[in-house]
Design a protein around this motif. Structure first.
Motif, PDB file in Angstrom:
ATOM      1  N   SER A 223     -60.268 -21.643 -20.313  1.00 20.07           N
ATOM      2  CA  SER A 223     -58.819 -21.423 -20.285  1.00 20.07           C
ATOM      3  C   SER A 223     -58.075 -22.623 -19.723  1.00 20.07           C
ATOM      4  CB  SER A 223     -58.478 -20.188 -19.439  1.00 20.07           C
ATOM      5  OG  SER A 223     -59.189 -19.044 -19.840  1.00 20.07           O
ATOM      6  N   THR A 234     -54.222 -21.517 -19.982  1.00 18.78           N
ATOM      7  CA  THR A 234     -53.833 -20.592 -21.043  1.00 18.78           C
ATOM      8  C   THR A 234     -54.375 -19.199 -20.739  1.00 18.78           C
ATOM      9  OG1 THR A 234     -53.901 -22.378 -22.677  1.00 18.78           O
ATOM     10  CG2 THR A 234     -53.885 -20.114 -23.511  1.00 18.78           C
ATOM     11  N   LYS A 236     -54.884 -15.469 -22.070  1.00 19.42           N
ATOM     12  CA  LYS A 236     -54.947 -14.770 -23.351  1.00 19.42           C
ATOM     13  C   LYS A 236     -53.959 -13.598 -23.394  1.00 19.42           C
ATOM     14  CE  LYS A 236     -59.817 -15.813 -24.299  1.00 19.42           C
ATOM     15  NZ  LYS A 236     -61.148 -15.226 -24.560  1.00 19.42           N
ATOM     16  N   MET A 245     -49.623 -14.553 -25.348  1.00 16.52           N
ATOM     17  CA  MET A 245     -50.347 -15.659 -24.745  1.00 16.52           C
ATOM     18  C   MET A 245     -49.409 -16.467 -23.854  1.00 16.52           C
ATOM     19  SD  MET A 245     -52.295 -18.860 -26.579  1.00 16.52           S
ATOM     20  CE  MET A 245     -50.752 -19.735 -26.857  1.00 16.52           C
TER      21      MET A 245
END
Length: 380
Positions: A223, A234, A236, A245
């Motif tokens: 991530s 990032t 999810k 997101m």
């Protein structure tokens, strides 16, 4: 058939156990109807053992950990979401640790009540207390259905009303206070399965990105994008509150420290590993309390310092510091730095600018007041 007799303010239960012996026990209930319910449960459990439906003493030989594992698996079969399963498991485990329960026979209404009282002392919302009671009662009922627990000892505990719940007010951690938190975390103390270094990085990530506790817990090494001109994290869509997101930027300093911390982690490994999600707020408060004690030791006027709101939770305005307060700190610091409310809205991922203005609009009031005459001067 058992009988109820009042002794002082509580009701005592008299009944015959599976061995034919007369038993007198306190139901710990002041309400007669609740006391009668407790008596019925005890009698039902004794009859079940007598008839061979439940093996006597079996609950003492079944660990909560083993039964909880089976219970979570049954939730999968029932089609419950991973988030629900994880939440239920964490809540039951938190009560188990607090009460020092090991086997099913250890489960008691008194222990669950003590844990719920501790949540209220920490100013946890009624919704959280209710969710904890629901999780433990559901687990106990599962054990009863399996025949490894004669009756649910927590069945008489009522959930608090959410309608009359008073929402807590969170406060941001001020920059000067944060310096002392960092100083406190320089001392290695293992809490919730995390080192001081890991907790410090997690707190920094929460303040820089505004990610919520669950979003941070779900971050994997994959991530993190740390070797670019715009390092970022990032989250999810399946882990965020709005199911979208989230791409949150990181400072070069935090990106570098995260790169060192994660250099041996494989892509699918979790970035942060708190043992219990429900303990994250409690652990942060413990770290903040350590920081406040360090600060108090440096103050000449001890009484004035103790009366100060510096790192106090709750403070004089009854504002508290919990893990979500780190997200509030993110928005507050951005506003203090002169970032526009529209940009703060994007950072905090608010659905409307109204939410942002309600939460942080007052922080920039001084800056606006200094410029209140600008338009007047232009008008002449």
């Amino acid at each position: 058939m058992g009988e109820l007799r009042k002794r002082g303010k509580v009701w005592m239960a008299d009944y015959v156990d599976r061995d034919g012996k007369r038993v007198r026990r306190s139901t710990r209930m002041t309400d007669q109807q609740l006391a009668a319910k407790v008596l019925r449960q005890w009698e039902t459990g004794e009859r079940a053992v007598e008839l061979g439906i439940v093996a006597g003493g079996r609950a003492a030989g079944v660990t909560i950990a083993d039964c909880l594992k089976d219970y979570v698996a049954s939730l999968s079969v029932a089609g419950r979401s991973d988030q629900h399963k994880d939440r239920t498991k964490q809540l039951v485990e938190s009560v188990k640790r607090f009460c020092k329960w090991e086997t099913l026979a250890d489960i008691s209404s008194e222990g669950l009540n003590r844990y719920c009282e501790s949540l209220k002392t920490e100013r946890q919302a009624n919704r959280t207390v209710g969710a904890t009671i629901t999780a433990v009662r559901s687990f106990a009922r599962y054990a009863v259905r399996r025949g490894v627990l004669p009756s649910d000892p927590t069945a008489t505990i009522a959930k608090p009303s959410v309608k009359v719940d008073r929402r807590i007010t969170r406060r941001m951690i001020l920059p000067g206070e944060w310096n002392w938190v960092q100083t406190a975390l320089a001392v290695e103390v293992l809490r919730n399965g995390q080192s001081s270094q890991e907790r410090l990085l997690m707190y920094r990530a929460a303040i820089e990105t505004g990610l919520r506790s669950n979003e941070l817990r779900e971050l994997k090494r994959s991530s993190l994008t740390l070797d670019s001109d715009n390092p970022h994290v990032t989250a999810k869509a399946s882990t965020t509150k709005n199911s979208k997101m989230a791409k949150q930027l990181l400072s070069d300093s935090l990106a570098g420290d995260l790169a060192k911390f994660c250099q041996r982690k494989h892509p699918g490994a979790a970035v942060f590993n708190p043992v219990s999600r429900t303990e994250m707020a409690r652990v942060l408060r413990a770290d903040v309390a350590d920081a406040r004690r360090l600060w108090l030791d440096t103050q000449a006027d001890k009484q004035a310092a103790r009366d100060s709101d510096f790192l106090a939770s709750p403070d004089s305005q009854q504002q508290v510091i919990d893990f979500h307060a780190l997200r509030h700190t993110c928005g507050g610091w951005a506003t203090l730095s002169g970032v526009s409310l529209n940009e703060v809205k994007e950072l905090m991922r608010h659905s409307t600018i109204v939410l942002t203005a309600d939460a942080y609009g007052h922080i920039g009031a001084d800056a606006r007041s200094r410029n209140r005459n600008l338009i007047g001067k232009m008008l002449g």
